[in-house]
Design an enzyme around this catalytic site. Sequence first.
Site, short mmCIF file in Angstrom:
data_model
loop_
_atom_site.label_atom_id
_atom_site.label_comp_id
_atom_site.label_asym_id
_atom_site.label_seq_id
_atom_site.Cartn_x
_atom_site.Cartn_y
_atom_site.Cartn_z
N CYS A 71 0.81 -1.22 0.00
CA CYS A 71 0.00 0.00 0.00
C CYS A 71 0.85 1.27 0.00
O CYS A 71 0.33 2.36 -0.25
CB CYS A 71 -0.93 0.00 1.19
SG CYS A 71 -0.09 0.21 2.78
N LYS A 74 3.39 3.61 -5.12
CA LYS A 74 2.50 4.47 -5.91
C LYS A 74 1.40 3.67 -6.59
O LYS A 74 0.26 4.11 -6.67
CB LYS A 74 3.32 5.25 -6.94
CG LYS A 74 4.25 6.29 -6.31
CD LYS A 74 5.07 7.01 -7.36
CE LYS A 74 5.99 8.05 -6.70
NZ LYS A 74 6.83 8.76 -7.69
N GLY A 162 -0.33 -8.20 -10.09
CA GLY A 162 0.04 -7.15 -11.03
C GLY A 162 1.53 -6.89 -11.04
O GLY A 162 2.02 -6.16 -11.91
N THR A 163 2.26 -7.48 -10.09
CA THR A 163 3.70 -7.29 -10.03
C THR A 163 4.39 -8.03 -11.17
O THR A 163 4.06 -9.17 -11.47
CB THR A 163 4.26 -7.83 -8.69
OG1 THR A 163 3.46 -7.32 -7.62
CG2 THR A 163 5.71 -7.41 -8.49
N HIS A 221 9.93 5.82 -19.97
CA HIS A 221 9.33 5.56 -18.67
C HIS A 221 10.09 6.36 -17.62
O HIS A 221 11.15 6.92 -17.90
CB HIS A 221 9.40 4.07 -18.30
CG HIS A 221 8.46 3.20 -19.08
ND1 HIS A 221 8.74 2.81 -20.37
CD2 HIS A 221 7.27 2.65 -18.77
CE1 HIS A 221 7.74 2.05 -20.81
NE2 HIS A 221 6.84 1.94 -19.86
N LYS A 225 12.95 3.10 -13.85
CA LYS A 225 12.73 1.86 -14.61
C LYS A 225 13.93 1.66 -15.52
O LYS A 225 14.09 2.32 -16.54
CB LYS A 225 11.44 1.94 -15.44
CG LYS A 225 11.16 0.65 -16.22
CD LYS A 225 9.81 0.69 -16.91
CE LYS A 225 9.58 -0.55 -17.77
NZ LYS A 225 9.65 -1.81 -17.00
#
Length: 338
Positions: A71, A74, A162-163, A221, A225
């Site tokens: 949590c 971002k 989602g990782t 990006h 990244k």
Amino acid sequence: MAFVVKLPITVSISSQCKVGGISGCKLRNSGFQTMPRTLVSAVMSSNTAQNVENLSVKAKDIGLPIMVNSCMGKMGKAVIEASINAGLHIIPVSFGAQEESGQSVQVGNKEIQVHGPSEREDVLASVYDEYPNLIVVDYTIPNAVNDNAELYCKIGVPFVMGTTGGDRERLHKTVEDSKNYAVISPQMGKQVVAFLAAMEIMAEQFPGAFAGYSLQVMESHQANKKDASGTAKAVISCFQKLGVDFDMDQIQLVRDPKLQIEMVGVPEEHISGHAFHMYHLTSPDQTVSFEFQHNVCGRSIYAEGTVDAVLFLAKKVRSKAGKRIYNMIDVLREGNMR
């Protein structure tokens, strides 16, 4: 909350220029310049009353419990905000790194307590016991993917992963062996996934259609990244099936904020969170060029897609569906996009 995603797709036959290693293009003064392009805009609304009417998940399930890890990141915060707007019930606990253990974070109207790795199993078992309809969302870090998935499967909690990163083969095997339910996707943006699906269909149906064409790829990006975008690699893979000769190390990575603003055209307020991709194809005789571009600012598109994945997975769990592992293509095909 609403947002607009613009996916400009340009097909141009033009004279060639070469700027910054990309031919047939110009960005602003030194950026891409092509023939007029068509902008396809997708406007998404998070108005709950409107959403409920369009969802096949029953209204009583709109408040289903969701736990978001981590949590403090971002992406995790964006998912929590989107989930609150959609009427989901945010469980006020989350997993984080050891140094974050014991901290709390305020997201929207929720104060969430962060627990370190040593507490994960006891905390998750307790939460799942209290909320048997729980769905976990994972946006942690690559090296935590497999351990987290093994814990979710051990407890039996359905999850949305989602990782990116981790051992993906091991991840799928873990879920298969446990017969747990999961949505696993490195790309949660529904419109981007739809674009990728269209590219895959084209590659399957028209192999070699772009044989002999040269390809140049630029992606921008946020500076932290370091690796090339997985989405860019997926699109390139489709072009390779279409007959284009291209190596992944030829991708032009733009990570310098100054260049991102001046050359790529990224709004300054989105330098810390954006994904701009350009694919430029040129015919062997330099007389024909095709350009595909998709630009995303912020994280709303991924957060909204994650909420759809949660609602989709809750429906599959409730119906005791035979299939256990899903991806975002499955979510799109279900027709539950809000």
